[in-house]
Scaffold this active site. Structure first.
Site, mmCIF file in Angstrom:
data_model
loop_
_atom_site.group_PDB
_atom_site.id
_atom_site.type_symbol
_atom_site.label_atom_id
_atom_site.label_comp_id
_atom_site.label_asym_id
_atom_site.label_seq_id
_atom_site.Cartn_x
_atom_site.Cartn_y
_atom_site.Cartn_z
ATOM 1 N N SER A 1 0.834 -1.216 0.000
ATOM 2 C CA SER A 1 0.000 0.000 0.000
ATOM 3 C C SER A 1 0.859 1.253 0.000
ATOM 4 O O SER A 1 0.377 2.337 -0.327
ATOM 5 C CB SER A 1 -0.913 0.015 1.236
ATOM 6 O OG SER A 1 -1.701 -1.149 1.284
ATOM 7 N N GLY B 1 -9.773 2.004 -1.702
ATOM 8 C CA GLY B 1 -10.587 1.194 -0.792
ATOM 9 C C GLY B 1 -11.415 2.066 0.124
ATOM 10 O O GLY B 1 -12.619 1.852 0.290
ATOM 11 N N LEU C 1 -6.918 -2.606 -5.395
ATOM 12 C CA LEU C 1 -7.006 -3.775 -4.514
ATOM 13 C C LEU C 1 -7.331 -3.338 -3.089
ATOM 14 O O LEU C 1 -6.602 -2.546 -2.494
ATOM 15 C CB LEU C 1 -5.696 -4.565 -4.524
ATOM 16 C CG LEU C 1 -5.339 -5.259 -5.829
ATOM 17 C CD1 LEU C 1 -3.977 -5.955 -5.710
ATOM 18 C CD2 LEU C 1 -6.403 -6.279 -6.235
ATOM 19 N N HIS D 1 -2.028 -7.827 0.896
ATOM 20 C CA HIS D 1 -2.410 -6.681 1.729
ATOM 21 C C HIS D 1 -1.969 -6.913 3.174
ATOM 22 O O HIS D 1 -2.221 -7.963 3.754
ATOM 23 C CB HIS D 1 -3.916 -6.447 1.696
ATOM 24 C CG HIS D 1 -4.344 -5.263 2.534
ATOM 25 N ND1 HIS D 1 -4.479 -3.997 2.013
ATOM 26 C CD2 HIS D 1 -4.624 -5.158 3.859
ATOM 27 C CE1 HIS D 1 -4.842 -3.162 2.984
ATOM 28 N NE2 HIS D 1 -4.938 -3.842 4.115
ATOM 29 N N ARG E 1 -30.155 24.278 25.972
ATOM 30 C CA ARG E 1 -29.732 24.387 24.570
ATOM 31 C C ARG E 1 -29.701 25.842 24.123
ATOM 32 O O ARG E 1 -28.861 26.241 23.321
ATOM 33 C CB ARG E 1 -30.613 23.538 23.662
ATOM 34 C CG ARG E 1 -32.069 23.938 23.633
ATOM 35 C CD ARG E 1 -32.869 23.018 22.699
ATOM 36 N NE ARG E 1 -34.282 23.281 22.809
ATOM 37 C CZ ARG E 1 -35.089 23.523 21.781
ATOM 38 N NH1 ARG E 1 -34.622 23.514 20.550
ATOM 39 N NH2 ARG E 1 -36.384 23.750 21.962
ATOM 40 N N GLU F 1 -22.805 14.299 9.883
ATOM 41 C CA GLU F 1 -22.194 14.408 11.201
ATOM 42 C C GLU F 1 -20.750 13.914 11.214
ATOM 43 O O GLU F 1 -19.927 14.376 12.010
ATOM 44 C CB GLU F 1 -23.019 13.641 12.233
ATOM 45 C CG GLU F 1 -24.419 14.199 12.464
ATOM 46 C CD GLU F 1 -25.430 13.817 11.388
ATOM 47 O OE1 GLU F 1 -25.104 12.958 10.519
ATOM 48 O OE2 GLU F 1 -26.544 14.355 11.404
ATOM 49 N N PHE G 1 -27.437 12.138 17.338
ATOM 50 C CA PHE G 1 -26.787 12.015 16.032
ATOM 51 C C PHE G 1 -25.266 12.046 16.122
ATOM 52 O O PHE G 1 -24.583 11.759 15.135
ATOM 53 C CB PHE G 1 -27.329 13.052 15.051
ATOM 54 C CG PHE G 1 -28.820 12.947 14.845
ATOM 55 C CD1 PHE G 1 -29.430 11.698 14.768
ATOM 56 C CD2 PHE G 1 -29.619 14.071 14.764
ATOM 57 C CE1 PHE G 1 -30.802 11.575 14.598
ATOM 58 C CE2 PHE G 1 -30.997 13.964 14.599
ATOM 59 C CZ PHE G 1 -31.587 12.717 14.512
ATOM 60 N N GLN H 1 -35.070 10.351 17.890
ATOM 61 C CA GLN H 1 -34.481 11.671 18.175
ATOM 62 C C GLN H 1 -33.992 11.799 19.622
ATOM 63 O O GLN H 1 -33.551 12.870 20.028
ATOM 64 C CB GLN H 1 -35.508 12.790 17.905
ATOM 65 C CG GLN H 1 -36.341 12.610 16.649
ATOM 66 C CD GLN H 1 -35.549 12.701 15.373
ATOM 67 O OE1 GLN H 1 -34.899 13.697 15.112
ATOM 68 N NE2 GLN H 1 -35.564 11.645 14.564
#
Lengths: 623, 623
Positions: free
Chosen positions: B42, B157, B188, B262, B320, B368, B393, B429
């Site tokens: 790699s 990849g 690969l 690999h 908040r 996110e 989230f 939520q």
């Protein structure tokens, strides 16, 4: 794109769909205003698309909307739940009167869809997961040679989620021609316009790059919607994307295309005027009637006992290897097994299963979010999915696991290469939080085998157990501890060292169990007997049974884990003992507490404090 | 694409880069063979790209490779670490001899890059995160009007990860012309060929759809590499993608383009032959010398005290909302603040900051993963990022948070809408696992304010504290508990009810603290005094200080939280007490234990067992 010419829908069909679309919009407005919260404008942009799909394209039995051969609808933009519930109502799955119970405490019609609602296969509401679920449903349907077609409605806001494109690539790669996307491109996100707004060609390019067939339409033009659905049905060889330019709040002058209406119901005093603009009012019975919640949800299918594991007791085997052998043995007796690997099948050993059952294996590539949500789709069709990657990379799909629990899904996840005992690859590849995160999932079980026999038996248990099952496997080869007929009940643990003189109980699993056994031998030589417990099942725990062992050793406890201290074995045991009302006299919780780095496994477990030496010290400090 | 014609590199320049590329390949082979593990093939596919970038395109001071105005290189395909370390060595950042310590216990050169290594800004190794980090670095550089260019090397990849496309969209949207992707498309993956193999046009389409300028080249053709780098430097208005067709294991006949190599070093007995094929052998000093690990890593910049929070003590405010006000007040005294929101700024209230400091706010859309990793990039430039979305989230970006900790990053995350107290939106939520997952992050602090004043003060603390800071905010408005001059040390808690007659200690935070206060009033009326603790700082915990309070109330403890039982406040407190050697006589851990659904907040906190009524029952059962 290739398309067979379908018979054109008649004017009366078109008018009927238009009327139904209006009814869906009106029911969405009425139900959200009654609830005092919800997302009517996100429903109104989708009304014609939903009406066309439900009442023109889809074939399903409203009395049995989750039946395997019916077409499926996945509302990926789950906040548009009211339009889905309205469609179920107009289709006869539930009475229209139920729609008015939206978001009530006693209603099955939650703020976002869950499978408690007839016709829903998976919970949505965390955005960008529905296409993966749909791909799983579509693959399952193909495996079953079912005529099922799967429709997934995406919002444009959620197409910012990378998972959507993982799923698009996966579906394109597997040529899921039974999968159709309906993209409701209304150009307005929650807080401001979307990145691409109505630039439909960008979405076309993105889907076409993944080998999808794409149609772009006006999503409020009913003949165009029906024609697109016909073409999607007729086309072969590719998944189908119908990209619809729509208007958020369509049909009502003070809502249509306006910002700052996301997630806001229409005020009561403006509702009548809004409904009138969409051709209302309509009559809905006042009495909502009883709940239509599904009380029984799918469980994994039963299957005969697989062949017993066969290991040379003298030859160490990694639990990750045993996972592959177990899947292969299960495959012989359970035709519902499907494995997907995140491009690590040669490390997690699911390639052993692939070699034996190539038609039941899918390459998931390096896309863990899609891996998990596709598994939810497969499970919703009654498949028994086993999903694998390195344990640390399930952190990438944790929201998807969380949603799988809300989906009441039955999925099995195998995370290999746990902890610092992987050695030289370093901390990016070391799962040190996976026990914590999988414990904090409703319905989950967390299994952590310390030898190949228990690993195999636990894989069988996973295939039978409803809920989210997580198996933590280890990289190093470890001695065989159990005979091939040993059983591993859930909850449960094994007491591997025990005497009447035990001064403390040491609890470990995986590599630390073997360190605990070494420590017990050293302590014994020095005249201190300890009890050693293999905690192969970290969740659920039987606190009363554990308390009995610990009480018998003077209430002295040592836990040791290849994991952070937070949320791991130590805390799980403390909480179980507290719930059982057990008294501890002294405890030591041994865990990884500093950021690890590369090194040989033995160097690391010693340097980061979880080796036999540290267990001996901990026991001596309290015994 | 538009490109200004650059002067063509001379033959001697080209030859020098070819020689350096060979040296990078050889050092990669030698170091991995010496380590006995690693990914030489790699590295070899990337050698010319890395050599061209480091020794032709990039401008940086090898003695100060992390300086703000130097060009940056982010190796997103972190498993190719040896080629990066070789480049650092050849560039003079570290001596070549250090390269041979790869993956050793005592070496700074870990299996995958971390910022312990000079020149590395962020840890990589969990794939698909580097482009987001690079976008954060590039945005930071633009804010600073720095000439810095950011190069990000991707593997093909990892381009299966959705996050790569979140980042590509973000970079395209913000027109980050100082950002260049080098895609090493070697076709690969780990376990088999990649999905698209060498179909370069697919990658072109994907980047072009996000408004990138794309060049496709042969990645082993040095003149082509240098020309592409020149064109990328000269171009304006778009991020630049150099998509390079490469061969894994390039240069060595038994490796080039071969599967099953690999992550495997070249066997010792084949190394000399392999090196010879790439123009070796080369001399490397045998003595590796001392570690070059960076011992001091960046900390958040200091800043003057912001204005004190101002709230009417009689008027409830949601925590908040206080978050937004706090950011605005901090913005006035700390020019390094940058906020990014995941399209929820009107729910998390970061829009208050945006309105005041629009140039310090970025719209992250619903992505996110990119949100968090871009924050890591910003922090690496000395910015103080505040990243917000709904608390649930952040589960989407948990792997990114995990990697941020390995990056020793200083980032601040605000998750709003925690727990069942959000009400009607339902479980998708509701964050019920966020305390568990953020506790299980190295270097993290978990703050959970119960009023606006503490919320504001804790936001200031976050901006000053190194590490991963998480703030859990609540949707409902809650009474003001503290005067504007109150301080909130870390670790720490506040005792809000206390008497000599206290029969138990009740610990809560957020909505449950207010329920605990109600319960205390009810219990007092019935003749039972209890101590009530505001656990505003869930991590770190001062177990000794907590134990003193609990011991004073007869060792009787009730914890109550709007969170699953696993990994939450209850377990955190038990573990802290165990570590402090404190004895509990009786405890009750109150938490959410069943899957919630929609309903009004008050209905839900009562039905799911975390209301004042349940606290009263728990206290009575043990007091």
């Amino acid at each position: 794109m290739s398309a067979t010419k379908a018979a054109e829908p008649s004017t009366s069909t078109i008018d009927a769909i238009k009327e139904k679309a209006n009814r869906l919009s009106i029911l969405s407005m009425m139900s959200t205003t009654a609830a005092g919260s919800g997302h009517p404008t996100s429903c109104m942009s989708a009304a014609e698309l939903v009406a066309g799909t439900f009442f023109y394209a889809m074939k399903f039995d409203p009395k049995n909307p989750n039946s395997p051969d019916g077409d499926r609808f996945v509302l990926s933009k789950g906040h548009a739940a009211p339009v889905l519930y309205a469609a179920f109502a107009v289709a006869g799955v539930i009475p229209e009167s139920r729609v008015m119970t939206l978001r009530e405490f006693s209603s099955e019609l939650e703020g976002h869809p869950t499978p408690r609602i007839p016709g829903v296969d998976a919970a949505t509401g965390s955005l960008g997961q529905g296409l993966s679920v749909g791909a799983g449903l579509a693959i399952g349907a193909k495996m079953d040679e079912s005529p099922t077609r799967v429709y997934v409605m995406l919002g444009d806001g959620e197409m910012a989620e990378g998972q959507v494109w993982e799923a698009a690539a996966f579906a394109g790669h597997y040529k899921l021609e039974n999968l159709t996307v309906l993209a409701d491109v209304n150009a307005l996100g929650q807080s401001e316009p979307t990145m691409y707004q109505h630039n439909m060609e960008i979405y076309r390019q993105k889907f076409e790059s993944e080998d999808w067939a794409v149609q772009i339409i006006d999503g409020h033009d009913v003949p165009a919607v029906l024609a697109a659905l016909d073409r999607a049905k007729a086309a072969k060889g590719h998944p189908q994307a119908i990209l619809a330019r729509t208007i958020k709040g369509h049909g009502v002058s003070f809502l249509a295309g306006k910002e700052h209406w996301h997630g806001k119901p229409i005020p009561k005093d403006r509702l009548a005027a809004a409904i009138k603009e969409v051709g209302g009012p309509i009559d809905v019975p006042a009495d909502p009637g009883k709940s239509y919640a599904r009380t029984t949800l799918p469980e994994p299918p039963n299957f005969p006992a697989p062949a017993a594991p066969e290991y040379d007791p003298a030859k160490p085997v990694a639990t990750r290897e045993a996972y592959g052998f177990a899947l292969k043995r299960l495959g012989a007796v359970n035709p519902h097994l499907v494995a997907i690997s995140g491009d690590v099948k040669n490390s997690t050993f699911s390639e052993v299963f692939q070699d034996a059952y190539p038609d039941h294996f899918y390459q998931g590539y390096i896309a863990e979010q899609n891996l998990v949500s596709a598994g939810v789709g497969l499970a919703a069709r009654g498949k028994v999915p086993f999903l694998d990657t390195f344990a640390c990379f399930f952190a990438r799909a944790y929201d998807q696991v969380r949603m799988a629990a809300i989906s009441r899904s039955n999925i099995n996840l195998c995370g290999s290469h746990c902890g610092i005992s992987i050695g030289e690859d370093g901390p990016s590849q070391m799962a040190l939080e996976d026990i914590a995160i999988f414990r904090a999932v409703h319905s989950s079980a967390v299994f952590y085998p310390s030898d190949a026999v228990s690993a195999e038996r636990l894989v069988e248990t996973m295939a039978r157990r409803p809920g989210i099952n997580y198996l933590r496997t280890s990289r190093p080869k470890m001695p065989i501890l159990y005979g091939k007929d040993e059983r591993f009940p859930v909850p449960g643990f094994k007491v591997l060292r025990k005497s009447d003189q035990d001064k403390a109980t040491v609890i470990g699993a995986g590599i630390t169990l073997h360190e605990a056994l070494k420590a017990a031998d050293q302590l014994k030589s020095a005249g201190t007997a300890v009890r050693v417990i293999d905690l192969y099942c970290v969740k659920p725990l039987d606190g009363t049974a554990l308390a009995a062992e610990i009480t018998a050793t003077g209430g002295r406890l040592v836990t040791v884990e290849d994991h952070w201290a937070e949320g791991g074995i130590g805390e799980a045991v403390l909480a179980a003992l507290a719930q059982a009302g057990a008294a501890l006299s002294k405890s030591r919780l041994i865990a990884v507490r500093n950021m690890p780095h590369s090194g040989k496994p033995d160097e690391l477990i010693d340097a980061f404090g979880i080796s036999a030496k540290h267990i001996v010290e901990a026991v001596n400090s309290i015994a």
